[in-house]
Structures are given as structure tokens and as C-alpha cells.
Scaffold this active site. Sequence first.
Site, PDB file in Angstrom:
ATOM      1  N   CYS A 239       7.571   7.754   8.433  1.00 23.01           N
ATOM      2  CA  CYS A 239       7.251   8.578   7.257  1.00 23.01           C
ATOM      3  C   CYS A 239       8.428   9.506   6.953  1.00 23.01           C
ATOM      4  CB  CYS A 239       5.989   9.382   7.517  1.00 23.01           C
ATOM      5  SG  CYS A 239       6.006  10.265   9.072  1.00 23.01           S
TER       6      CYS A 239
ATOM      7  N   ASN B 154       0.844  -1.199   0.000  1.00 24.29           N
ATOM      8  CA  ASN B 154       0.000   0.000   0.000  1.00 24.29           C
ATOM      9  C   ASN B 154       0.872   1.239   0.000  1.00 24.29           C
ATOM     10  OD1 ASN B 154      -0.438   1.917   2.516  1.00 24.29           O
ATOM     11  ND2 ASN B 154       0.169  -0.093   3.324  1.00 24.29           N
ATOM     12  N   SER B 155       0.317   2.253  -0.626  1.00 26.55           N
ATOM     13  CA  SER B 155       0.963   3.557  -0.592  1.00 26.55           C
ATOM     14  C   SER B 155      -0.137   4.590  -0.501  1.00 26.55           C
ATOM     15  CB  SER B 155       1.809   3.760  -1.856  1.00 26.55           C
ATOM     16  OG  SER B 155       2.297   5.077  -1.863  1.00 26.55           O
TER      17      SER B 155
ATOM     18  N   THR C 122      -3.535  -6.034   8.127  1.00 25.51           N
ATOM     19  CA  THR C 122      -4.034  -6.662   6.900  1.00 25.51           C
ATOM     20  C   THR C 122      -5.090  -7.748   7.170  1.00 25.51           C
ATOM     21  OG1 THR C 122      -1.911  -6.185   5.882  1.00 25.51           O
ATOM     22  CG2 THR C 122      -3.249  -7.861   4.804  1.00 25.51           C
TER      23      THR C 122
ATOM     24  N   ASN D 113       6.562  -0.895  11.157  1.00 27.96           N
ATOM     25  CA  ASN D 113       5.725  -0.445  10.044  1.00 27.96           C
ATOM     26  C   ASN D 113       5.954  -1.358   8.828  1.00 27.96           C
ATOM     27  OD1 ASN D 113       4.097   1.300   8.365  1.00 27.96           O
ATOM     28  ND2 ASN D 113       4.593   2.945   9.796  1.00 27.96           N
ATOM     29  N   THR D 114       5.441  -0.965   7.672  1.00 31.55           N
ATOM     30  CA  THR D 114       5.538  -1.814   6.469  1.00 31.55           C
ATOM     31  C   THR D 114       6.951  -1.800   5.868  1.00 31.55           C
ATOM     32  OG1 THR D 114       4.749   0.056   5.191  1.00 31.55           O
ATOM     33  CG2 THR D 114       3.114  -1.588   5.823  1.00 31.55           C
TER      34      THR D 114
END
Length: 311
Positions: free
Chosen positions: A137, A76-77, A273, A199-200
Site C-alpha cells: 500500500c 479491485n480498488s 479471487t 499482491n495484485t
Amino acid sequence: MSETRVTPETLNLEVRIGGLRLQNPIMPASGAFGQEMDEVVDFNRIAAIVPKSITKEPRKGNLTPRVCEVPGGMINSIGIQSKGLEYYLAKTIPSFKGYDVPLISSISADSVEEFAEMAETIGALPEVAALELNISCPNLKGNGLAFGMDPEVTRRLMVRVKEVTDKPIIAKLSPNVTSIQEIAIAAEEGGADALNVANTILAMAIDIHSRRPKIGNVMGGLSGPSVKPIIVRMIYQVRQVSKLPIIGCGGVMNGEDAIEMMLAGATAVQVGTASFINPTALTDILEEIKGYMVQYQIRDVNELIGGVRIS
Ligand SMILES: Cc1cc2nc3c(=O)[nH]c(=O)nc-3n(C[C@H](O)[C@H](O)[C@H](O)COP(=O)(O)O)c2cc1C
């Protein structure tokens, strides 16, 4: 003796994260949870409410497509699409009033000062039990490097945020680093009360027919079952160097996955997810943990933390 047998009724599921007392170790991951889920999940049964990361100003998010499926998960973005702090204070926080579990606010920002400003405002609200800093981020003042990729920036950020709020601070680490241990140590030194690992994982997928990236922003974050072994390794590594409670996050799809993360060293677990695939994943996972504890006659879930047997 029959009185000492562990039954679902005699289990202790309570865990502590940075001064927070949680009724069990299962909570949602930021970005994979919204108020609308209360139609299928009894929020009063989960450990905490964790809404999507909020930014100070409204943000449209990244180019579409923003998600794609890959074997073993998704990329995802979203780009922290956000309605901004004003909306968050006026609408999001009040929408979670009336649930009997702690609210953990996830914050994203572009600079150390903006993190501090938001932490001060949100941290002052009695409805908010803790703050999770999404330091994964990009830091616009640091050449696009995520805060959580630089130990010194991570340390400084924690110090600054601790100056403006007494609420427990959870640092959500980026897994996109050479040494997660180095960043964990920096966050602890800076005053973080707990660590979220993680995080991812930065990833990319290409459609071979159009030859175009499957994500509008070219690269995105991988989540789901494919990341779990990497996250379990990172939890284990962080546990070796930090005394802080760890929230494991990445690829937890069922109770076994959650238990695995706890054995690696996590005190609690976030589920992202899995909830997109099975909306009742959070409470299903909780029931599976209870079943495991009864099977192995484990009265207290805290006994699982770091319980992996090495050698
Ligand atoms: C659609 C989507 C949106 C996300 N948004 C956020 C976010 O706003 N803030 C954040 O810290 N993490 C965000 N994440 C990352 C998740 O919180 C979590 O770290 C990651 O998905 C790994 O856990 P999982 O494998 O259980 O999904 C997002 C993940 C997804 C899939």
C-alpha cells in the site's frame, strides 16, 4: 509393495512457514475471506485464517465502483476499507476463536512507525500466530510509493517490526516493481520470516461507451487467472535469491495452479479471487492436491517445493 503405496490416508501435507506449523499448504488471501465463509468452508481443514488487512484508524475505502471483471480475472480498488484496530481487537479476532488453525493478521499502515505500533499491539495477542505486512500500500511519507517498491524502506520496515514482536513476520510483496528479487533480498535482510509473492498487479480498464474508467479510483489491482504466470515467474525468481519460505498468491483457481506455484518454489499458497467464484475453492484445491500426490505417489507435499525441472 502394497504397504508402501501412497494413499490419501498416508499423505504428509504439513508445511512450515517461518516457525509456523501448517497442517497443509492452502490458506485464504487477505481480503477474500471472512467469518461468514464458515457456512461453506470448514475452517479447521485449511492451513490458516487470514482476515482482511487492518488499518489503525477506520477507513471508508475508495470511490465506487471498486471492482470490475476483466477477461481472466478482476480489478479491485477497495482501498483497504477498514473498521480500524479497535474494532479488529474487539470483534474480528474474537470471531475467529474456536477454530483450531493459526490466525495470521494482515496489517496495512501509512508509515513505518504505524506498522510497528500495530505489529506490537496485534503481535502481543496469544490468538495471533503470525503477522503479514501488506507493504504494497502507498507510503504517505514516501511520496505515495508503496513500501514494497523500495528495497531500503522494505528493509527498514522489517527491522523495526522485528524489534517490537517475536511473532513470525510475512512480508507481502508488491509485484509492481522492476526487480522482485531486490525487494525479496531486502525483506530477508531486514529479518522477515517469510515472503508472500504477491499482491495484485496495477491495472486499468475503460468502458468504451462512457469512456470512463471502470474503477472509481481509475486504477486498481488485477487478480485471478490472468496474473498467475507472472506470479509463478516471480516465485521462481525469488526462490533463486532467498532462503525464506514463500507463500504464492495470485491466480490460484484449482489444485493444478497451487501445485505449479509449489513447483516454482512456494511452500504454501493463498487463494483469493477463486473463492468469490467458488466458495469451497480452498478445500476443493486441497482435495485436488491430494489426488495429484496419490497419482504420482508423492508421500510428502514438501517434495513439490521448488521441484520444477530446469534443463
Ligand atoms: C476484493 C479484494 C480485496 C483485497 N483486499 C486485500 C487486503 O485487504 N490486503 C491484502 O494484502 N491483499 C488484498 N487483496 C489481494 C489478495 O490478497 C491477493 O493478493 C490477490 O487477490 C491475488 O490473489 P488471487 O488472484 O488469488 O485473488 C484483495 C484482493 C481482492 C480481489
